[in-house]
Write an enzyme that holds these catalytic residues in place. Sequence first.
Site, PDB file in Angstrom:
ATOM      1  N   ASP A 275     -29.792  67.978  69.626  1.00  0.00           N
ATOM      2  CA  ASP A 275     -28.881  67.299  68.708  1.00  0.00           C
ATOM      3  C   ASP A 275     -27.703  68.165  68.317  1.00  0.00           C
ATOM      4  O   ASP A 275     -27.699  69.589  68.651  1.00  0.00           O
ATOM      5  CB  ASP A 275     -29.557  66.581  67.248  1.00  0.00           C
ATOM      6  CG  ASP A 275     -28.703  65.752  66.737  1.00  0.00           C
ATOM      7  OD1 ASP A 275     -27.875  65.328  67.135  1.00  0.00           O
ATOM      8  OD2 ASP A 275     -28.613  66.130  65.389  1.00  0.00           O
TER       9      ASP A 275
ATOM     10  N   ASP B 250     -24.636  67.674  65.617  1.00  0.00           N
ATOM     11  CA  ASP B 250     -24.139  67.844  64.317  1.00  0.00           C
ATOM     12  C   ASP B 250     -25.205  68.042  63.240  1.00  0.00           C
ATOM     13  O   ASP B 250     -26.163  67.531  63.078  1.00  0.00           O
ATOM     14  CB  ASP B 250     -23.331  66.647  63.656  1.00  0.00           C
ATOM     15  CG  ASP B 250     -22.547  67.046  62.442  1.00  0.00           C
ATOM     16  OD1 ASP B 250     -22.592  68.008  61.815  1.00  0.00           O
ATOM     17  OD2 ASP B 250     -21.811  65.787  62.146  1.00  0.00           O
TER      18      ASP B 250
END
Length: 275
Positions: A9, A11
């Site tokens: 992932d 952010d």
Amino acid sequence: MNQKGFLIDMDGVIYRGSETIPGAVEFINNLRKQGFPFLFLTNNSQRTNRDVSYKLRKLGFHVEDDDVFTCGMATARYLASRTPQATAYVIGEGGLLAELHAAGFSIVDDHPDYVIIGEGRTIMLESVDKAINMIMNGAKLIATNLDPNCPVGNGKYRAGCGAFVAMVECATGKQAFSVGKPSPVMMRMARKKLGLSTDQAVMIGDTMGTDILGAGSMGFTTVLTLSGVTKAEDLNHFSYQPDFVISSVKDLLNPELFEKVLHNKKELVEEIPFP
């Protein structure tokens, strides 16, 4: 040796807003140097993978366009495999539209096969009303993801795709099908894109309800980083748990911990105590 690969992932994992998380650039560079395949996953359909990779390069990461896989890409490819040359009415932005066009979709304003909802900063109620009527007349409701909100930095949030989808679901009585994390559709696509088997995939994420839930359900090794959405005190609220909990990806620069993750030797890691 069983080669591992990483689904990562972004952010809250490698950057927050416009700031890189300490150690993240070095960690990604180490993966490439050591020959570990990796793929960045995002539940944001606003931008294309080219746009996202450009941002990552500006932050100092040595990445290519093909190192990024968005929920917009997953949505377009999945639906095109089910209904080739389909039509869609889209509530979303350029990244999603570009992926749908690339997959052979035609974007229409009436009688579509699908109503597809993604992120958007300029969503108008007029568009939502139009979508509602299309769905009531037989169009299938698709969500790029069901995230209710999105962090925008400085402790602030904006409404996510899931918030708009919930409004349409309530108005139509129809449930959306979502392709983004934690959907197995996106997780499986990402794994196959790297050429990995289930036991070779390692997911690093900061959100229990998307990254860890989706990857854990697929049987991947899961690594939760506490540098983003989920905090240590939140873990007691979940009936499932990650295989590893780290403060940030900087921890994975420790060769001993990295080896434990590679071999999923979670019993050797000091775990957060649970009642």
